[in-house]
Enzyme design. Structure first.
Site, short mmCIF file in Angstrom:
data_model
loop_
_atom_site.label_atom_id
_atom_site.label_comp_id
_atom_site.label_asym_id
_atom_site.label_seq_id
_atom_site.Cartn_x
_atom_site.Cartn_y
_atom_site.Cartn_z
CG ASP A 30 -1.87 0.94 1.27
OD1 ASP A 30 -3.21 0.31 1.08
OD2 ASP A 30 -1.82 2.38 1.07
CG ASN A 87 -11.93 -0.75 4.08
OD1 ASN A 87 -12.11 -1.29 5.07
ND2 ASN A 87 -10.62 -0.38 3.92
N GLY A 93 -15.63 2.93 3.87
CA GLY A 93 -14.46 3.59 3.67
C GLY A 93 -13.64 3.10 2.40
CD GLN A 94 -14.68 -0.94 -2.36
OE1 GLN A 94 -15.72 -1.03 -2.02
NE2 GLN A 94 -14.06 -1.39 -3.48
CG HIS A 100 -8.35 -3.07 -2.40
ND1 HIS A 100 -9.49 -2.32 -3.11
CD2 HIS A 100 -8.26 -2.33 -1.07
CE1 HIS A 100 -9.71 -1.21 -2.41
NE2 HIS A 100 -8.96 -1.17 -1.12
CG HIS A 102 -6.81 -2.86 3.07
ND1 HIS A 102 -6.23 -1.84 2.95
CD2 HIS A 102 -7.96 -2.75 2.61
CE1 HIS A 102 -6.72 -0.77 2.28
NE2 HIS A 102 -8.08 -1.35 2.16
P1 5GP Z 1 -9.64 1.42 0.51
O1 5GP Z 1 -9.91 2.55 1.08
O2 5GP Z 1 -10.40 1.23 -0.82
O3 5GP Z 1 -10.11 0.26 1.19
O4 5GP Z 1 -8.12 1.17 0.03
C1 5GP Z 1 -7.46 1.62 -0.86
C2 5GP Z 1 -6.09 1.63 -0.62
O5 5GP Z 1 -5.19 2.00 -1.78
C3 5GP Z 1 -5.58 2.75 0.34
O6 5GP Z 1 -4.90 2.07 1.43
C4 5GP Z 1 -4.52 3.42 -0.66
O7 5GP Z 1 -3.47 3.89 0.34
C5 5GP Z 1 -4.13 2.51 -1.63
N1 5GP Z 1 -3.77 3.28 -2.69
C6 5GP Z 1 -4.37 4.14 -3.41
N2 5GP Z 1 -3.74 4.38 -4.55
C7 5GP Z 1 -2.69 3.57 -4.61
C8 5GP Z 1 -1.49 3.35 -5.72
O8 5GP Z 1 -1.65 4.26 -6.60
N3 5GP Z 1 -0.65 2.53 -5.19
C9 5GP Z 1 -0.81 1.68 -4.23
N4 5GP Z 1 0.41 0.73 -4.20
N5 5GP Z 1 -1.68 1.96 -3.22
C10 5GP Z 1 -2.64 2.95 -3.51
#
Ligand code: 5GP
Ligand code: ZN
Length: 114
Positions: A30, A87, A93-94, A100, A102
């Site tokens: 991440d 998420n 919080g997605q 994906h 985490h």
């Molecule tokens: P969500 O909030 O959708 O559960 O998680 C999205 C995750 O993607 C976040 O933890 C954010 O830091 C990560 N993220 C967003 N853009 C990028 C990117 O361009 N590269 C990487 N490696 N992680 C990303």
């Protein structure tokens, strides 16, 4: 999906620090880690969220979960304990709508989550 960030990472069009790759899944760090280990595990195939992945019905969800566990072992957090979080939807919080997991570990994790 041509405008999906994680599809672009899966296609290697956008760089990421990849830690594990299988036929159908990809794991990368991440960009904004919340713990010493914070890796995202995606199916290479686009599904918007965990609900869509669950509906894929071809073992893809199984592959993603197995990859998540393999990452935890590889990162050395499997024995102490780690968290696998999907998420799912805006209220959870997605922010990236390519499913994906985490994989978070390497420190004590509070419960309940925020
Ligand atoms: P969500 O909030 O959708 O559960 O998680 C999205 C995750 O993607 C976040 O933890 C954010 O830091 C990560 N993220 C967003 N853009 C990028 C990117 O361009 N590269 C990487 N490696 N992680 C990303
Ligand atoms: Zn996608």
């Amino acid at each position: 999906m041509s405008d999906c960030l994680f599809c672009k990472i899966a296609a290697k069009e956008i760089p990421a620090e990849i830690v594990l790759e299988t036929d159908r899944a990809l794991a990368f760090r991440d960009v904004n880690p919340q713990a010493p280990t914070h890796v995202l595990v995606i199916p290479k195939e686009h599904h918007a969220d965990a609900a869509a992945l669950a509906g894929a019905d071809d073992g893809l969800a199984d592959d993603v979960l197995k990859a998540a566990h393999a990452v935890a072992v590889q990162e050395g957090v499997a024995e102490a304990g780690y968290r696998v979080v999907f998420n799912t939807g805006p209220a959870a919080g997605q922010t990236v709508f390519h499913v994906h997991a985490h994989v978070v570990g390497g420190r004590d994790l509070g419960w309940p989550p925020g």
